[in-house]
Design a protein around this motif. Structure first.
Motif, PDB file in Angstrom:
ATOM      1  N   ALA A  14     -68.036  42.374 -16.098  1.00  0.00           N
ATOM      2  CA  ALA A  14     -66.511  42.368 -15.978  1.00  0.00           C
ATOM      3  C   ALA A  14     -66.604  43.971 -14.516  1.00  0.00           C
ATOM      4  CB  ALA A  14     -66.764  42.902 -17.285  1.00  0.00           C
ATOM      5  N   ALA A  15     -67.949  44.379 -15.188  1.00  0.00           N
ATOM      6  CA  ALA A  15     -68.291  45.632 -13.955  1.00  0.00           C
ATOM      7  C   ALA A  15     -67.923  45.392 -12.976  1.00  0.00           C
ATOM      8  CB  ALA A  15     -69.610  46.215 -14.419  1.00  0.00           C
ATOM      9  N   ALA A  16     -68.036  44.396 -12.585  1.00  0.00           N
ATOM     10  CA  ALA A  16     -67.937  43.582 -11.012  1.00  0.00           C
ATOM     11  C   ALA A  16     -66.904  43.797 -10.553  1.00  0.00           C
ATOM     12  CB  ALA A  16     -69.016  42.758 -10.247  1.00  0.00           C
ATOM     13  N   THR A  17     -66.041  43.367 -11.476  1.00  0.00           N
ATOM     14  CA  THR A  17     -64.431  43.009 -10.811  1.00  0.00           C
ATOM     15  C   THR A  17     -63.692  44.234 -11.005  1.00  0.00           C
ATOM     16  OG1 THR A  17     -64.260  41.678 -13.119  1.00  0.00           O
ATOM     17  CG2 THR A  17     -64.368  39.970 -10.732  1.00  0.00           C
ATOM     18  N   GLU A  18     -64.415  45.108 -11.653  1.00  0.00           N
ATOM     19  CA  GLU A  18     -62.841  46.119 -12.511  1.00  0.00           C
ATOM     20  C   GLU A  18     -62.675  46.806 -11.087  1.00  0.00           C
ATOM     21  OE1 GLU A  18     -64.271  51.532 -14.052  1.00  0.00           O
ATOM     22  OE2 GLU A  18     -66.030  49.500 -13.567  1.00  0.00           O
ATOM     23  N   LYS A  19     -61.429  46.476 -11.374  1.00  0.00           N
ATOM     24  CA  LYS A  19     -60.711  47.523 -10.306  1.00  0.00           C
ATOM     25  C   LYS A  19     -60.759  48.880  -9.736  1.00  0.00           C
ATOM     26  CE  LYS A  19     -58.157  44.215  -9.844  1.00  0.00           C
ATOM     27  NZ  LYS A  19     -58.695  42.842  -8.318  1.00  0.00           N
ATOM     28  N   THR A  20     -61.735  49.094  -8.780  1.00  0.00           N
ATOM     29  CA  THR A  20     -62.163  51.161  -8.302  1.00  0.00           C
ATOM     30  C   THR A  20     -60.948  51.037  -6.615  1.00  0.00           C
ATOM     31  OG1 THR A  20     -63.791  50.246  -7.313  1.00  0.00           O
ATOM     32  CG2 THR A  20     -63.436  50.737  -9.249  1.00  0.00           C
ATOM     33  N   ASP A  21     -61.075  52.492  -5.961  1.00  0.00           N
ATOM     34  CA  ASP A  21     -60.717  52.381  -5.035  1.00  0.00           C
ATOM     35  C   ASP A  21     -61.619  51.735  -3.666  1.00  0.00           C
ATOM     36  OD1 ASP A  21     -59.595  54.432  -6.215  1.00  0.00           O
ATOM     37  OD2 ASP A  21     -60.517  56.024  -6.026  1.00  0.00           O
ATOM     38  N   ARG A  22     -62.247  51.881  -4.043  1.00  0.00           N
ATOM     39  CA  ARG A  22     -63.750  51.306  -3.215  1.00  0.00           C
ATOM     40  C   ARG A  22     -64.430  50.233  -3.867  1.00  0.00           C
ATOM     41  NH1 ARG A  22     -60.545  53.588  -0.245  1.00  0.00           N
ATOM     42  NH2 ARG A  22     -60.893  54.280   1.862  1.00  0.00           N
ATOM     43  N   THR A  23     -65.327  49.530  -2.968  1.00  0.00           N
ATOM     44  CA  THR A  23     -65.988  47.919  -3.957  1.00  0.00           C
ATOM     45  C   THR A  23     -67.443  48.791  -2.713  1.00  0.00           C
ATOM     46  OG1 THR A  23     -64.934  46.855  -5.015  1.00  0.00           O
ATOM     47  CG2 THR A  23     -66.582  45.963  -4.746  1.00  0.00           C
ATOM     48  N   VAL A  24     -68.196  48.698  -2.967  1.00  0.00           N
ATOM     49  CA  VAL A  24     -69.143  48.725  -1.451  1.00  0.00           C
ATOM     50  C   VAL A  24     -70.304  47.337  -1.816  1.00  0.00           C
ATOM     51  CG1 VAL A  24     -70.781  49.941  -0.226  1.00  0.00           C
ATOM     52  CG2 VAL A  24     -68.881  51.125  -0.764  1.00  0.00           C
ATOM     53  N   VAL A  25     -71.003  46.488  -1.089  1.00  0.00           N
ATOM     54  CA  VAL A  25     -72.056  45.557  -1.836  1.00  0.00           C
ATOM     55  C   VAL A  25     -72.801  45.583  -0.387  1.00  0.00           C
ATOM     56  CG1 VAL A  25     -72.334  43.385  -1.648  1.00  0.00           C
ATOM     57  CG2 VAL A  25     -70.435  43.740  -2.011  1.00  0.00           C
ATOM     58  N   ALA A  26     -74.095  45.788  -1.114  1.00  0.00           N
ATOM     59  CA  ALA A  26     -75.427  46.737  -0.032  1.00  0.00           C
ATOM     60  C   ALA A  26     -76.461  45.865  -0.879  1.00  0.00           C
ATOM     61  CB  ALA A  26     -75.328  48.576  -0.342  1.00  0.00           C
ATOM     62  N   THR A  27     -77.184  45.647   1.275  1.00  0.00           N
ATOM     63  CA  THR A  27     -78.238  44.976   0.168  1.00  0.00           C
ATOM     64  C   THR A  27     -79.788  46.141   0.280  1.00  0.00           C
ATOM     65  OG1 THR A  27     -79.033  44.444   2.599  1.00  0.00           O
ATOM     66  CG2 THR A  27     -77.601  43.022   2.114  1.00  0.00           C
ATOM     67  N   ASP A  28     -80.444  45.422  -0.768  1.00  0.00           N
ATOM     68  CA  ASP A  28     -82.232  46.036  -0.451  1.00  0.00           C
ATOM     69  C   ASP A  28     -82.789  45.395  -0.019  1.00  0.00           C
ATOM     70  OD1 ASP A  28     -84.040  47.660  -1.520  1.00  0.00           O
ATOM     71  OD2 ASP A  28     -82.887  48.890  -3.066  1.00  0.00           O
ATOM     72  N   PRO A  29     -83.323  45.245   1.294  1.00  0.00           N
ATOM     73  CA  PRO A  29     -84.900  44.007   1.467  1.00  0.00           C
ATOM     74  C   PRO A  29     -86.314  44.984   1.085  1.00  0.00           C
ATOM     75  CG  PRO A  29     -83.196  45.406   3.197  1.00  0.00           C
ATOM     76  CD  PRO A  29     -82.255  46.195   2.117  1.00  0.00           C
ATOM     77  N   GLN A  30     -86.250  45.950   0.392  1.00  0.00           N
ATOM     78  CA  GLN A  30     -87.315  46.123   0.208  1.00  0.00           C
ATOM     79  C   GLN A  30     -87.630  45.895  -1.462  1.00  0.00           C
ATOM     80  OE1 GLN A  30     -87.096  50.926   1.019  1.00  0.00           O
ATOM     81  NE2 GLN A  30     -88.299  50.002   2.869  1.00  0.00           N
ATOM     82  N   LYS A  31     -86.486  45.899  -1.877  1.00  0.00           N
ATOM     83  CA  LYS A  31     -86.523  45.359  -3.820  1.00  0.00           C
ATOM     84  C   LYS A  31     -85.982  43.568  -4.041  1.00  0.00           C
ATOM     85  CE  LYS A  31     -86.262  50.234  -5.826  1.00  0.00           C
ATOM     86  NZ  LYS A  31     -85.412  50.485  -6.931  1.00  0.00           N
ATOM     87  N   GLN A  32     -85.718  43.337  -2.775  1.00  0.00           N
ATOM     88  CA  GLN A  32     -85.524  41.832  -2.845  1.00  0.00           C
ATOM     89  C   GLN A  32     -83.679  42.048  -3.736  1.00  0.00           C
ATOM     90  OE1 GLN A  32     -85.721  39.115  -0.524  1.00  0.00           O
ATOM     91  NE2 GLN A  32     -86.457  40.823   0.754  1.00  0.00           N
ATOM     92  N   LYS A  33     -82.899  42.904  -3.454  1.00  0.00           N
ATOM     93  CA  LYS A  33     -81.827  42.937  -4.266  1.00  0.00           C
ATOM     94  C   LYS A  33     -80.554  43.251  -3.699  1.00  0.00           C
ATOM     95  CE  LYS A  33     -82.038  47.773  -6.163  1.00  0.00           C
ATOM     96  NZ  LYS A  33     -81.589  48.051  -7.296  1.00  0.00           N
ATOM     97  N   VAL A  34     -78.996  43.034  -4.002  1.00  0.00           N
ATOM     98  CA  VAL A  34     -77.692  42.950  -3.584  1.00  0.00           C
ATOM     99  C   VAL A  34     -77.677  44.761  -5.053  1.00  0.00           C
ATOM    100  CG1 VAL A  34     -75.654  43.010  -3.060  1.00  0.00           C
ATOM    101  CG2 VAL A  34     -77.598  41.263  -2.733  1.00  0.00           C
ATOM    102  N   ASP A  35     -76.770  45.580  -4.442  1.00  0.00           N
ATOM    103  CA  ASP A  35     -76.083  46.611  -5.360  1.00  0.00           C
ATOM    104  C   ASP A  35     -74.626  46.372  -4.756  1.00  0.00           C
ATOM    105  OD1 ASP A  35     -78.551  47.499  -6.054  1.00  0.00           O
ATOM    106  OD2 ASP A  35     -79.096  49.016  -4.848  1.00  0.00           O
ATOM    107  N   VAL A  36     -74.118  46.825  -6.868  1.00  0.00           N
ATOM    108  CA  VAL A  36     -72.586  46.622  -5.634  1.00  0.00           C
ATOM    109  C   VAL A  36     -72.736  47.973  -6.575  1.00  0.00           C
ATOM    110  CG1 VAL A  36     -70.649  46.003  -6.247  1.00  0.00           C
ATOM    111  CG2 VAL A  36     -72.520  44.540  -6.119  1.00  0.00           C
ATOM    112  N   TYR A  37     -71.598  48.836  -5.706  1.00  0.00           N
ATOM    113  CA  TYR A  37     -70.734  49.930  -6.347  1.00  0.00           C
ATOM    114  C   TYR A  37     -70.030  50.483  -6.503  1.00  0.00           C
ATOM    115  CZ  TYR A  37     -75.893  51.541  -4.507  1.00  0.00           C
ATOM    116  OH  TYR A  37     -77.099  52.234  -4.564  1.00  0.00           O
TER     117      TYR A  37
END
Length: 145
Positions: free
Chosen positions: A66-89
């Motif tokens: 639910a935290a990923a689909t929460e309505k906000t002003d902006r959603t940013v999907v960013a990669t972190d290649p060093q940790k091999q993960k994707v962050d969603v802000y």
């Protein structure tokens, strides 16, 4: 996401919002803030995982936390290649309303006050007698850190 100029360009926000966003993301990384949710997807590359995540958020996929689909002003999907993960802000730019209370002293008198803050603007009214507004103020936050 930690570079204000890149944030401003990619998110199409003003320089103040970009500074705020990049500062918060640096804080999240520095303090190792625990994410609101975590989940795993399989993808051949981290970039593809980011693309899949972005599409699932856009489509409001029921399999997402639910935290990923929460309505906000902006959603940013960013990669972190060093940790091999994707962050969603999830970013709310203008949802910072505050009700305030305080006291003011002037000319040997004490005034009780109430105020309201929205974004960088703050207003307050004060009373000494408790029957009428006897003073007021409007302030603007010029710099935050």
């Amino acid at each position: 996401m930690k570079d204000s100029d890149a944030v401003q360009k990619n998110l199409k926000v003003d320089s103040r919002a970009a500074d705020d966003i990049s500062r918060e993301i640096r804080y999240i990384d520095r303090e190792n803030v625990v994410p609101a949710a975590s989940y795993v997807i399989e993808a051949p590359t981290i970039e593809k995982a980011a693309d899949i995540t972005e599409k699932e958020i856009k489509d409001n996929d029921p399999g997402l936390p639910a935290a990923a689909t929460e309505k906000t002003d902006r959603t940013v999907v960013a990669t972190d290649p060093q940790k091999q993960k994707v962050d969603v802000y999830k970013i709310n730019l203008r949802n910072n309303h505050k009700i305030k209370a305080g006291i003011l002293t002037a000319d040997g008198k004490t005034y009780v006050g109430a105020g309201y803050q929205a974004g960088r603007w703050e207003t307050a009214v004060y009373t000494h007698t408790g029957r009428q507004v006897e003073a007021g103020s409007v302030m603007y936050t010029v710099k935050q850190w």
